[in-house]
Motif scaffolding. Structure first.
Motif, PDB file in Angstrom:
ATOM      1  N   VAL A  41      -2.316   1.939  -4.432  1.00 34.63           N
ATOM      2  CA  VAL A  41      -3.123   2.999  -5.021  1.00 34.63           C
ATOM      3  C   VAL A  41      -3.963   3.628  -3.918  1.00 34.63           C
ATOM      4  N   GLY A  42      -4.094   4.939  -3.966  1.00 33.88           N
ATOM      5  CA  GLY A  42      -4.953   5.635  -3.020  1.00 33.88           C
ATOM      6  C   GLY A  42      -4.311   5.909  -1.677  1.00 33.88           C
ATOM      7  N   HIS A  43      -5.155   6.174  -0.699  1.00 36.56           N
ATOM      8  CA  HIS A  43      -4.715   6.570   0.634  1.00 36.56           C
ATOM      9  C   HIS A  43      -4.161   5.387   1.429  1.00 36.56           C
ATOM     10  N   SER A  44      -3.164   5.659   2.232  1.00 40.06           N
ATOM     11  CA  SER A  44      -2.813   4.731   3.303  1.00 40.06           C
ATOM     12  C   SER A  44      -3.843   4.900   4.408  1.00 40.06           C
ATOM     13  N   ALA A  57      -5.482   8.500   5.041  1.00 42.44           N
ATOM     14  CA  ALA A  57      -6.923   8.733   4.936  1.00 42.44           C
ATOM     15  C   ALA A  57      -7.441   9.463   6.165  1.00 42.44           C
ATOM     16  N   ARG A  58      -6.935   9.081   7.336  1.00 45.21           N
ATOM     17  CA  ARG A  58      -7.366   9.770   8.565  1.00 45.21           C
ATOM     18  C   ARG A  58      -6.917  11.235   8.534  1.00 45.21           C
ATOM     19  N   GLN A  59      -5.686  11.458   8.076  1.00 46.87           N
ATOM     20  CA  GLN A  59      -5.197  12.837   8.008  1.00 46.87           C
ATOM     21  C   GLN A  59      -5.979  13.664   7.004  1.00 46.87           C
ATOM     22  N   ALA A  60      -6.561  12.998   6.004  1.00 48.50           N
ATOM     23  CA  ALA A  60      -7.384  13.692   5.008  1.00 48.50           C
ATOM     24  C   ALA A  60      -8.798  13.952   5.509  1.00 48.50           C
ATOM     25  N   LEU A  74     -10.921   3.718  -0.359  1.00 53.90           N
ATOM     26  CA  LEU A  74     -10.014   4.860  -0.344  1.00 53.90           C
ATOM     27  C   LEU A  74      -8.590   4.484  -0.730  1.00 53.90           C
ATOM     28  N   GLY A  75      -8.215   3.242  -0.493  1.00 52.76           N
ATOM     29  CA  GLY A  75      -6.860   2.815  -0.808  1.00 52.76           C
ATOM     30  C   GLY A  75      -6.748   1.308  -0.816  1.00 52.76           C
ATOM     31  N   VAL A  76      -5.847   0.802  -1.643  1.00 53.33           N
ATOM     32  CA  VAL A  76      -5.564  -0.629  -1.689  1.00 53.33           C
ATOM     33  C   VAL A  76      -4.053  -0.811  -1.684  1.00 53.33           C
ATOM     34  N   HIS A  77      -3.586  -1.702  -0.832  1.00 54.33           N
ATOM     35  CA  HIS A  77      -2.155  -1.953  -0.668  1.00 54.33           C
ATOM     36  C   HIS A  77      -1.961  -3.461  -0.628  1.00 54.33           C
ATOM     37  N   LEU A  78      -1.155  -3.969  -1.532  1.00 54.73           N
ATOM     38  CA  LEU A  78      -1.022  -5.425  -1.599  1.00 54.73           C
ATOM     39  C   LEU A  78       0.407  -5.848  -1.901  1.00 54.73           C
ATOM     40  N   CYS A  79       0.697  -7.054  -1.502  1.00 56.52           N
ATOM     41  CA  CYS A  79       1.959  -7.709  -1.826  1.00 56.52           C
ATOM     42  C   CYS A  79       1.591  -9.110  -2.284  1.00 56.52           C
ATOM     43  N   LEU A  80       1.611  -9.332  -3.607  1.00 54.84           N
ATOM     44  CA  LEU A  80       1.131 -10.584  -4.181  1.00 54.84           C
ATOM     45  C   LEU A  80       1.947 -10.946  -5.416  1.00 54.84           C
ATOM     46  N   HIS A  81       1.981 -12.202  -5.737  1.00 53.91           N
ATOM     47  CA  HIS A  81       2.504 -12.634  -7.027  1.00 53.91           C
ATOM     48  C   HIS A  81       1.662 -11.990  -8.122  1.00 53.91           C
ATOM     49  N   ARG A  82       2.320 -11.311  -9.067  1.00 54.90           N
ATOM     50  CA  ARG A  82       1.654 -10.548 -10.129  1.00 54.90           C
ATOM     51  C   ARG A  82       0.848  -9.370  -9.582  1.00 54.90           C
ATOM     52  N   GLY A  83       1.281  -8.839  -8.467  1.00 48.68           N
ATOM     53  CA  GLY A  83       0.552  -7.733  -7.852  1.00 48.68           C
ATOM     54  C   GLY A  83       0.509  -6.480  -8.704  1.00 48.68           C
ATOM     55  N   ALA A  84       1.518  -6.277  -9.569  1.00 46.39           N
ATOM     56  CA  ALA A  84       1.525  -5.094 -10.432  1.00 46.39           C
ATOM     57  C   ALA A  84       0.373  -5.121 -11.430  1.00 46.39           C
TER      58      ALA A  84
END
Length: 468
Positions: free
Chosen positions: A357-360, A364-367, A406-416
């Motif tokens: 969700v949100g910016h990478s 974010a830097r490009q924004a 600004l953004g959250v990026h995850l790879c987790l069990h039940r991450g959805a």
């Protein structure tokens, strides 16, 4: 025969239904024109059937993990016809309860079966019938993209749609593409006993996703036995014996890969063929997607578009929200209703699941933001040790100085499930300090968000499991 409803919707998927229900709430009658199955891709050939099979494959995988913990052997062979029947039952039940029953119980909504084609900016033809109006919504969805590969015309192949209709599992499968669909279906088939090879053009899988969660998932897939061929350019495909052969250039060296089946998983194309967009004056981009503004208006007055046909976030929930925004803008002068795409979450249903969700960080830097970020491994979360789901990562991107997330990026069990909290945090303009100060259930995988927020100011190695 001519009819003039207030809104004419092309399509009957999640985007179309959300728009029709919004129109009904506002007192406007509408019709939906559907050339294929009621409910569109998501219910029939996408989200529901794929996630049903993915979840079943997870059961089998966890049963194997249970063997290693002394919980007994997984001795019974896979009954794929029974699993396929279960998938069809789930699809049929949800199609009836969430689409057909809704259609029958919503006043002012009519379904027309057939192919709609614009004959003018204010009229469409469906067979011998003509429908005219001043408000149209194109919500025709998408179709699997088929790239121009030498030999493909003479070679049998699967798409994300036909792969979910198989009545028998292949012994081996080569997948062209290393994105969302390729990895979701690839891991599913792998866990059901299929030998899977994935060909990805880039240097890692999920090239559009932040590197930290993508690489964590890549390691998991390799550990489970998936063969990943990176930096691969497909040269040609052909029939070979009882299967197919793919010739590819891998790091400058030609390689041949053989398998029983070939799956193309290289993205989605807009399902706009035959719609007569030229007659309507609707502009498309170089990839064929319909060009819309922030209010979902096309280049043709009186015509809006939403969902996969626009090529934006090709997610059912986002398409539905776009359909609602389009109807609000149709029916309310000066509404200027638009979506904040930065607060809209998405998930990739591998295991572990990827949530975004949100910016990478780079986005974010490009924004124009000054950025700071922190990443923690899944092994920093106590619940990961309880479940054995130690693979993964959580990354938070924040505005330097204010700490605004600004953004959250995850790879987790039940991450959805976990990414929904991050979407709320972004929508509410929370800071990492506020997230770090929010108590989470212990032990839980969701605690990973708080731990990552704490990592901005504290050394996690110096914290006990549930210490403040």
């Amino acid at each position: 025969m001519s009819q003039q409803p207030e809104i004419i919707i092309i399509g009957s998927g999640s985007t179309a239904f959300a728009a029709a229900l919004r129109a009904q709430e506002r007192g406007a009658a509408s019709i939906m024109i559907e050339r294929s199955a009621l409910g569109g891709t998501c219910i029939n050939w996408g989200c529901i059937p794929s996630k049903t099979l993915i979840h079943a494959a997870l059961f089998r995988h966890e049963a194997k993990l249970g063997e290693r913990l002394g919980l007994g052997a997984l001795s019974q062979a896979l009954d794929f016809p029974l699993l396929d029947s279960h998938k069809l039952d789930v699809v049929q039940r949800l199609r009836e309860t969430k689409y057909l029953d809704v259609l029958n119980n919503v006043p002012g909504l009519t379904l027309i079966k057939g192919m709609a084609s614009f004959t003018a900016p204010d009229a469409v033809r469906v067979g011998e019938r003509k429908f005219s109006g001043s408000r149209f919504l194109i919500a025709a969805g998408g179709i699997p993209r088929v790239p121009p590969i030498a030999g493909l015309d003479e070679t049998p192949f699967l798409t994300s749609k036909s792969a979910l209709m198989l009545k028998k599992l292949p012994a081996s499968l080569t997948i062209i593409g290393g994105g969302v669909i390729a990895l979701e279906l690839g891991q599913m088939f792998l866990r059901l006993g299929v030998e899977v090879t994935v060909l990805e053009h880039g240097l890692r899988v999920l090239p559009a996703v932040e590197a930290e969660p993508a690489l964590a998932l890549q390691d998991v897939l390799v550990s489970e036995g998936m063969r990943l061929v990176l930096n691969a350019s497909v040269l040609n495909v052909c029939r070979h014996r009882d299967g197919v052969r793919v010739e590819a250039l891998v790091g400058g060296e030609k390689k041949c890969l053989e398998s029983q089946q070939l799956l193309l998983a290289v993205g989605t194309a807009p399902a706009t063929e035959g719609l007569g967009l030229e007659q309507a004056g609707v502009q498309v981009d170089q990839r064929g997607f319909i060009v819309v503004d922030e209010q979902m208006r096309t280049s043709a007055p009186g015509i809006w578009a939403a969902g996969d046909v626009t090529g934006r976030m090709q997610i059912a929930t986002v398409g539905a929200r776009e359909g609602i925004a389009a109807v609000d803008n149709m029916l309310e002068t000066g509404c200027s209703c638009a979506l904040d795409y930065q607060a809209l979450p998405m998930a990739i249903f591998t295991d572990p699941e990827v949530g975004i969700v949100g910016h990478s960080e780079e986005g974010a830097r490009q924004a124009g933001f000054q950025v700071e970020s922190h990443t923690i491994p899944a092994s920093a979360i106590a619940k990961a040790h309880v479940t054995g789901a130690l693979a993964g990562a959580v990354k938070i991107v924040a505005e330097a100085g204010t700490g605004r997330i600004l953004g959250v990026h995850l790879c987790l069990h039940r991450g959805a499930d976990i990414i929904n909290e991050a979407a709320l945090a972004i929508r509410c303009r929370m800071t990492v300090a506020e997230l770090a100060d929010t108590l989470h259930v212990y032990p839980s995988m969701g605690e990973g968000l708080r731990l990552c927020a704490q990592a901005f100011t504290r050394n996690l190695d110096q914290l006990s499991c549930c210490a403040e």
